[in-house]
Motif scaffolding. Structure first.
Motif, PDB file in Angstrom:
ATOM      1  N   VAL A  85       0.842  -1.210   0.000  1.00 42.77           N
ATOM      2  CA  VAL A  85       0.000   0.000   0.000  1.00 42.77           C
ATOM      3  C   VAL A  85       0.867   1.247   0.000  1.00 42.77           C
ATOM      4  N   LEU A  86       1.895   1.272   0.866  1.00 42.82           N
ATOM      5  CA  LEU A  86       2.750   2.455   0.950  1.00 42.82           C
ATOM      6  C   LEU A  86       3.583   2.630  -0.313  1.00 42.82           C
ATOM      7  N   ALA A  87       4.181   1.557  -0.776  1.00 43.71           N
ATOM      8  CA  ALA A  87       5.039   1.651  -1.964  1.00 43.71           C
ATOM      9  C   ALA A  87       4.256   2.122  -3.184  1.00 43.71           C
ATOM     10  N   GLU A  88       2.982   1.770  -3.246  1.00 43.57           N
ATOM     11  CA  GLU A  88       2.147   2.170  -4.384  1.00 43.57           C
ATOM     12  C   GLU A  88       1.823   3.653  -4.332  1.00 43.57           C
ATOM     13  N   GLY A 126      -4.735   5.744  -1.279  1.00 44.98           N
ATOM     14  CA  GLY A 126      -4.759   4.723  -0.232  1.00 44.98           C
ATOM     15  C   GLY A 126      -3.624   4.904   0.756  1.00 44.98           C
ATOM     16  N   ALA A 127      -2.436   5.204   0.257  1.00 45.27           N
ATOM     17  CA  ALA A 127      -1.292   5.423   1.134  1.00 45.27           C
ATOM     18  C   ALA A 127      -1.485   6.677   1.978  1.00 45.27           C
ATOM     19  N   MET A 128      -2.037   7.731   1.380  1.00 45.04           N
ATOM     20  CA  MET A 128      -2.278   8.973   2.125  1.00 45.04           C
ATOM     21  C   MET A 128      -3.263   8.730   3.267  1.00 45.04           C
ATOM     22  N   GLU A 129      -4.296   7.959   3.002  1.00 45.79           N
ATOM     23  CA  GLU A 129      -5.280   7.655   4.052  1.00 45.79           C
ATOM     24  C   GLU A 129      -4.639   6.832   5.165  1.00 45.79           C
ATOM     25  N   THR A 130      -3.757   5.909   4.783  1.00 40.98           N
ATOM     26  CA  THR A 130      -3.061   5.091   5.778  1.00 40.98           C
ATOM     27  C   THR A 130      -2.235   5.962   6.716  1.00 40.98           C
ATOM     28  N   VAL A 131      -1.513   6.917   6.156  1.00 38.11           N
ATOM     29  CA  VAL A 131      -0.705   7.818   6.977  1.00 38.11           C
ATOM     30  C   VAL A 131      -1.599   8.631   7.909  1.00 38.11           C
ATOM     31  N   GLY A 132      -2.739   9.067   7.409  1.00 35.82           N
ATOM     32  CA  GLY A 132      -3.673   9.801   8.261  1.00 35.82           C
ATOM     33  C   GLY A 132      -4.137   8.981   9.442  1.00 35.82           C
ATOM     34  N   LYS A 133      -4.348   7.686   9.222  1.00 34.27           N
ATOM     35  CA  LYS A 133      -4.797   6.800  10.310  1.00 34.27           C
ATOM     36  C   LYS A 133      -3.712   6.607  11.367  1.00 34.27           C
ATOM     37  N   TRP A 134      -2.441   6.786  10.987  1.00 33.51           N
ATOM     38  CA  TRP A 134      -1.370   6.686  11.992  1.00 33.51           C
ATOM     39  C   TRP A 134      -1.507   7.782  13.043  1.00 33.51           C
TER      40      TRP A 134
END
Length: 807
Positions: free
Chosen positions: A788-791, A795-803
């Motif tokens: 997800v992050l490498a792509e 989706g990656a931006m949302e993942t970082v927000g969830k951190w």
């Protein structure tokens, strides 16, 4: 070529100060961030300290003394001066700059080199020749930046008016030449031609491909592909944006500049402060600045606070008109360039890629922050309920209540902790610099070694020079530390890179040999001439190729301790100053370790929303117990600091983190709304109605505490000009930095000084500068196997927000 501002991102403190200036030279990322590196002098012979030197302990002790003892520094800095007999070695050891007139020589010789490269690139036709285009244009950019970055820096810090004028003239000459290059369509054509040939593109290194993509995108943003009429329109709109944006920032003001009160109505505010504002029995309170801030935090009367709050957040109509003009022109510029909005145009080369992805990040971050923010507001409301003076208002928090009750909460916490002065005694500047060197040596195998400056090398006698020595690679960078306050100096902390890492090719050495033979009185060797006299070294990571070394300037404004009968006490840093220095050294670390072969991707020359990651991460090390053990000792007794005392201070600073995060989310959201296509529908002569409606809508949707109708705070949001469509970057990098801190440096006990953690971070993140996709860096250091992050993308931006923003 276009010189476009791209201010480097800053920490929360620095966001309140316009501090760093970054520039793109040859439409490329050229951050104006630092000073020039000293070359291998032949008179006298200069030998970088050996990577195997047995004097590490000596260097460590010396490092502390050169910053803590003015007498020691005076003796230390005088050691090499007798070798020159009064002759200047040149500013930053640039051999041309031994006198003010040297700036013109420097610019003229550089222009000759540039013209030769341009002629070559335009004449290329064969596969072999076109294969050199990316490197050639990178060198062209480097040559421009050598003069522009150095001259821009020197003219702002040098005390000699003649030097300032000469540096400005050199800067202007190169700037004008860059404008000529901006209209040279053949450079863009040749670059695209080369990139479109598979045989060439596949043979390029990852750095060459990245640089080519940067250049092509920047040429595109400069409207070089548009017809002549549209290109002229682009230039005209760009010029208007620059002027209106500057006017907007320079004229930030409230609609009502002062409020008048009877002094009795300001009960709770410091009486001494109130008396200073009193004239003829009435208090005249400025509505913007420190007096208003103090009043909102301390005045007991809620009605008075409400009146101050409204005035403090209501912008002048004239400046709102400037803002709306700025935003409308930006939207028009984006449309002219074929983009849906200014945000779409700006974010194409950032990690976020699109405004939709930024919104996904901010939404996820807001969701993560909501529970903490709710708890904070409940706590403030409880304090308000216990306040007998609050009976005149509903039992809820008003916008003008938060600062007042938060101040009461923080005051109660501070009263239980020791005073900040207690901590400062453990943070002498020399001790902190010593600690930074020890930390870098443990994590990355590099250390800071004091070096005696040559005559004329620095712009002020208080500037300390440090060589950065790698255990395996030897001399890898130079840092000039201008850390003490003086009259006329900017108070803003800053990191500058005046020369980036770059591989020096054989062709350049042949050219340098000719220059050396023609100018033997200036350069004694071709190696000197190849880098204008600045530092070079052979890079074992790249087959022992010759590299120009990154050269950095760190600027701070720390107070010199007053002289007394027992001598001068060392400069002692507050905890805030300590974290500021660690922050700036994080930028320096990125420049030091990002030793790429091409300068367009060296060090901090990376995507805007990735540039603050190393500096924000570095702040965490300042208060880590295992790092404190390396340096935090009392300046008189040498007793170590109890880490619990720092923990208390950190807890106070983070006590209202939910509210601070919410504030930054609101600003990020507003920034994206303003740089959408909405301004295209606004009228030419608006007085703030349209932008105010957007501001009020964002606060109504995202702010936990109601914003009263009638405010128009957007007119105070000066960062809309410098950070248009990228304001989210601060929160974005803070979220990533927090994740790396927890998962890499805090996964095991003592992880903040674990060489394995340091090596992972260096190899996966900072070594690449901007030459590797930021998402691949983040995925690599976190060992993310999900893909997800490498792509990257939404989706990656949302993942970082969830951190979330946690440490």
């Amino acid at each position: 070529m276009k010189l476009s501002s791209r201010p480097a991102w800053t920490c929360a403190n620095c966001l309140r100060q316009q501090q760093r200036l970054s520039r793109r030279c040859l439409v490329t990322a050229s951050t104006a961030q630092g000073a020039a590196a000293p070359a291998t002098l032949q008179h006298p012979t200069f030998r970088p300290i050996s990577k195997a030197a047995p004097s590490i302990l000596h260097d460590d002790r010396t490092l502390r003394q050169v910053f803590d003892s003015p007498d020691f520094w005076k003796d230390f800095s005088a050691k090499r001066k007798h070798h020159y007999g009064g002759r200047s070695a040149g500013l930053l050891q640039n051999r041309y700059l031994t006198r003010p007139e040297g700036f013109q020589d420097f610019a003229n010789i550089t222009l000759q080199k540039c013209a030769k490269i341009v002629g070559n690139v335009l004449s290329y036709n064969s596969i072999e020749e076109l294969g050199r285009v990316a490197k050639d244009l990178d060198r062209l950019s480097d040559l421009l930046c050598r003069v522009i970055d150095l001259s821009d820096f020197i003219r702002s810090v040098h005390p000699d008016r003649k030097v300032q004028i000469a540096a400005t003239q050199a800067y202007t000459a190169m700037f004008e030449y860059m404008n000529v290059l901006n209209t040279t369509t053949g450079l863009n054509d040749q670059l695209k031609r080369a990139a479109d040939i598979p045989e060439i593109y596949n043979a390029w290194s990852e750095e060459e491909r990245t640089v080519a993509a940067i250049l092509i995108k920047d040429f595109s943003k400069s409207a070089i592909d548009l017809p002549d009429v549209d290109r002229q329109a682009f230039v005209d709109i760009s010029n208007e944006i620059a002027q209106v944006g500057t006017d907007f920032v320079d004229n930030i003001a409230a609609e009502q500049s002062t409020l008048s009160f009877e002094s009795s109505r300001l009960k709770g505010m410091d009486p001494v402060f109130v008396r200073q504002l009193t004239r003829w029995g009435s208090v005249s309170l400025p509505t913007v600045g420190m007096p208003a801030t103090v009043a909102l935090r301390t005045v007991e009367d809620a009605e008075i606070r409400r009146e101050i709050y409204m005035a403090n957040r209501t912008s002048s109509k004239e400046n709102l008109h400037r803002l709306e003009t700025l935003l409308r022109r930006r939207a028009e510029l984006a449309n002219l360039s074929g983009y849906d909005s200014f945000a779409h145009m700006t974010l194409t080369d950032k990690m976020a890629k699109s405004p939709e992805a930024v919104t996904s990040f901010l939404d996820a971050l807001a969701l993560d922050n909501a529970p903490r923010l709710k708890d904070e507001n409940v706590e403030l409301l409880d304090i308000k309920k216990g306040d007998a003076r609050a009976n005149g208002f509903p039992a809820g928090l008003n916008a003008w209540d938060r600062d007042y009750y938060a101040t009461q909460l923080m005051s109660s916490m501070r009263s239980k902790a020791r005073t900040p002065d207690f901590l400062s005694a453990y943070f002498s500047l020399g001790t902190v610099m010593q600690g930074l060197s020890r930390l870098f040596h443990r994590l990355y195998g590099i250390r800071l070694v004091p070096r005696e400056p040559l005559p004329g090398e620095t712009w002020n006698a208080d500037v300390r020079r440090l060589d950065v020595i790698d255990d395996h690679e030897g001399h890898i960078a130079v840092i000039y530390c201008d850390l003490f306050e003086r009259q006329g100096k900017s108070p803003n902390p800053a990191h500058f890179t005046l020369r980036c890492s770059r591989r020096i090719e054989e062709e350049e050495m042949r050219e340098a040999a000719q220059i050396s033979s023609q100018m033997g009185s200036i350069f004694e060797t071709a190696q000197e001439a190849a880098n204008d006299g600045l530092a070079t070294s052979f890079n074992p990571r790249d087959g022992n190729a010759l590299y120009q070394l990154p050269t950095i300037a760190l600027i701070c404004d720390f107070a010199l301790a007053p002289q007394n009968s027992s001598g001068r006490r060392p400069t002692l840093l507050t905890y805030r100053e300590l974290t500021t220095l660690f922050h700036e050294m994080g930028h320096a670390l990125h420049s030091i370790c990002g030793r790429t072969a091409l300068q367009n991707v060296a060090g901090t020359r990376c995507a805007t929303d990735f540039a603050e990651l190393p500096s924000v991460l570095m702040e965490n090390f300042a208060s880590a117990p295992e790092v404190l053990a390396l340096y935090a000792r009392h300046w008189e007794t040498d007793a170590p600091l109890d880490a619990e005392r720092i923990k208390e201070r950190v807890e106070i600073d983070r006590r209202m983190q939910g509210a601070e995060t919410e504030s930054q989310i609101l600003l990020g959201m507003l920034d994206q709304k303003y740089h959408s296509n909405l301004p295209l529908a606004w009228t030419e002569n608006g007085t703030g109605v349209e932008s105010t409606r957007v501001y009020q809508d964002v606060w109504a949707k995202y702010c936990a505490v109601h914003e009263p109708p009638g405010t128009s705070w957007q007119g105070f949001f000066g960062h809309l000009f410098g950070y248009g469509a990228t304001y989210y970057s601060y929160l974005f990098d803070r979220a990533i930095a927090g994740k790396i801190w927890r998962d890499v440096f805090q996964r095991t006990a003592g992880g903040a000084v674990d060489p394995a953690a340091g090596n992972l971070y260096r190899e996966e993140v900072i070594r690449h500068g901007g030459g590797r996709d930021g998402w691949h860096c983040v995925a690599g250091v976190l060992k993310d196997g999900s893909g997800v992050l490498a792509e990257g993308g939404q989706g990656a931006m949302e993942t970082v927000g969830k951190w979330g923003v946690h440490v």
